[in-house]
Design an enzyme around this catalytic site. Structure first.
Site, PDB file in Angstrom:
ATOM      1  N   LYS A   1       0.849  -1.210   0.000  1.00 16.40           N
ATOM      2  CA  LYS A   1       0.000   0.000   0.000  1.00 16.40           C
ATOM      3  C   LYS A   1       0.874   1.246   0.000  1.00 16.40           C
ATOM      4  O   LYS A   1       0.630   2.179  -0.771  1.00 16.40           O
ATOM      5  CB  LYS A   1      -0.878   0.035   1.261  1.00 16.40           C
ATOM      6  CG  LYS A   1      -2.094  -0.836   1.185  1.00 16.40           C
ATOM      7  CD  LYS A   1      -2.838  -0.800   2.521  1.00 16.40           C
ATOM      8  CE  LYS A   1      -3.838  -1.921   2.589  1.00 16.40           C
ATOM      9  NZ  LYS A   1      -4.286  -2.254   3.927  1.00 16.40           N
TER      10      LYS A   1
ATOM     11  N   GLN B   1      -5.132  -1.429   9.667  1.00 17.92           N
ATOM     12  CA  GLN B   1      -5.064  -2.776   9.096  1.00 17.92           C
ATOM     13  C   GLN B   1      -5.731  -3.785  10.033  1.00 17.92           C
ATOM     14  O   GLN B   1      -5.448  -3.822  11.225  1.00 17.92           O
ATOM     15  CB  GLN B   1      -3.590  -3.144   8.854  1.00 17.92           C
ATOM     16  CG  GLN B   1      -3.353  -4.475   8.191  1.00 17.92           C
ATOM     17  CD  GLN B   1      -3.819  -4.527   6.731  1.00 17.92           C
ATOM     18  OE1 GLN B   1      -3.920  -3.499   6.064  1.00 17.92           O
ATOM     19  NE2 GLN B   1      -4.101  -5.707   6.250  1.00 17.92           N
TER      20      GLN B   1
ATOM     21  N   ASP C   1     -11.528   2.946   3.895  1.00 18.93           N
ATOM     22  CA  ASP C   1     -11.934   1.537   3.835  1.00 18.93           C
ATOM     23  C   ASP C   1     -13.454   1.406   3.685  1.00 18.93           C
ATOM     24  O   ASP C   1     -13.962   0.341   3.335  1.00 18.93           O
ATOM     25  CB  ASP C   1     -11.568   0.838   5.157  1.00 18.93           C
ATOM     26  CG  ASP C   1     -10.307  -0.004   5.045  1.00 18.93           C
ATOM     27  OD1 ASP C   1     -10.045  -0.537   3.950  1.00 18.93           O
ATOM     28  OD2 ASP C   1      -9.608  -0.138   6.067  1.00 18.93           O
TER      29      ASP C   1
HETATM   30  N1  GUN Z   1      -7.172  -6.638   6.069  1.00 17.53           N
HETATM   31  C1  GUN Z   1      -7.370  -7.352   4.934  1.00 17.53           C
HETATM   32  N2  GUN Z   1      -7.975  -6.590   4.003  1.00 17.53           N
HETATM   33  C2  GUN Z   1      -8.158  -5.380   4.556  1.00 17.53           C
HETATM   34  C3  GUN Z   1      -8.725  -4.178   4.079  1.00 17.53           C
HETATM   35  O1  GUN Z   1      -9.209  -4.043   2.932  1.00 17.53           O
HETATM   36  N3  GUN Z   1      -8.726  -3.146   4.948  1.00 17.53           N
HETATM   37  C4  GUN Z   1      -8.212  -3.246   6.199  1.00 17.53           C
HETATM   38  N4  GUN Z   1      -8.263  -2.174   6.990  1.00 17.53           N
HETATM   39  N5  GUN Z   1      -7.685  -4.344   6.677  1.00 17.53           N
HETATM   40  C5  GUN Z   1      -7.647  -5.404   5.855  1.00 17.53           C
END
Ligand code: GUN
Length: 293
Positions: free
Chosen positions: A54, A98, A121
């Site tokens: 990311k 996350q 998100d």
């Molecule tokens: N963990 C796995 N996929 C995601 C996601 O799209 N967002 C977040 N915040 N955590 C994750």
């Protein structure tokens, strides 16, 4: 018949390029760069890889990346304090915590602490509510990636039968809302559903997000259907470790009209949509027109 393979990797690369072009424009207009803050708690290796990707792609798109690594001993209160600090920071347009979080931290409480405007998100209840009621929501990145691929493949989705396998807050539920907003007739299937195979067999669009390797078999699929496979399952096969989806790709590919592969299908779209959402959040914060991405 062999299905069209939907190339999510290529599509995501082109979406990132479009985001980068728009980022350049808004940076010239405002003299500021969109910023994405990612908080990682603990040292889960898979999450660390994901967060690193990311950060890299955020910078490649011309945005600021802020990464905060917290020990897994951090308290819920301390984590929420950090989120609140980022809510107040004008250089931060998107905040992503996350998941999963360590067991002693209530994930919902942390998500609700994020300002809905910075919730890239799309997990905050305000954004969930906006999505369900057809308002201007931040849309969760994985289902957003799926709907973009579906519209690119099929065009108008109006009137199609869509079946979503899985009812998670992150994928299944928002996916169903997005398909409904496109005028599909939507059925959500889950572990307590009876006659799953019959329901799937009626689907023009099948989105699998259940986390069971190769669960969707060829005889569950209507000829010519569009299959979106959200699953990423690591399995051991012939002494080797490999990634497979929730769909039995090698057999379903002979029945479906279009299908996403794993890897290289939905996966790469998730981060591209996160970058898109961060740009949209920046535009809203600065009263700029939102690019149609
Ligand atoms: N963990 C796995 N996929 C995601 C996601 O799209 N967002 C977040 N915040 N955590 C994750």
């Amino acid at each position: 018949m062999t299905a069209k393979i939907i190339d999510g990797k290529a599509f995501a690369a082109s979406l990132r390029e479009k985001v980068a072009t728009e980022v350049k424009k808004v940076t010239t207009t405002t003299g500021k760069k969109p910023g994405l803050a990612v908080i990682l708690v603990g040292e889960d290796p898979a999450s660390e890889v994901y967060v690193r990707n990311k950060g890299k792609q955020t910078v490649e798109c011309g945005m600021e990346s802020f990464e905060f690594k917290m020990p897994d001993t951090i308290s819920e209160t301390e984590l929420i304090t950090k989120v609140e600090e980022l809510n107040q920071d004008p250089t931060v347009n998107g905040i992503l915590v996350q998941l999963p979080l360590p067991k002693h931290i209530n994930e919902n409480a942390v998500i609700e602490a994020i300002s809905p405007d910075k919730d890239v998100d799309g997990f905050h209840v305000i954004n969930t509510g906006r999505l369900v009621t057809g308002q201007n929501a931040m849309v969760p990145c994985t289902p957003l990636g799926c709907i973009i691929l579906l519209k690119d493949t099929l065009g108008d989705l109006s009137g199609l039968n869509a079946v979503v396998l899985g009812r998670s807050n992150i994928v299944g539920k928002p996916m169903a809302s997005l398909l409904l907003a496109e005028n599909c007739t939507v059925t959500t299937v889950h572990s307590k559903t009876r006659n799953i195979e019959d329901i799937c067999k009626r689907a023009d669009i099948l989105v699998a997000a259940i986390g069971h390797p190769r669960m969707v078999k060829a005889d569950w699929v209507k000829e010519g259907a569009a299959i979106i496979d959200v699953g990423i399952n690591r399995i051991e096969e012939n002494g080797k470790s490999r990634l497979v989806g929730d769909v039995d790709f090698d057999n379903v590919v002979n029945i479906a009209g279009a299908i996403t592969p794993v890897p290289g299908g939905v996966g790469p779209m998730t981060i591209a949509c996160l970058l898109r959402n961060t740009l949209i959040s920046f535009c809203r914060a600065h009263n700029l027109d939102e690019p149609a991405l």
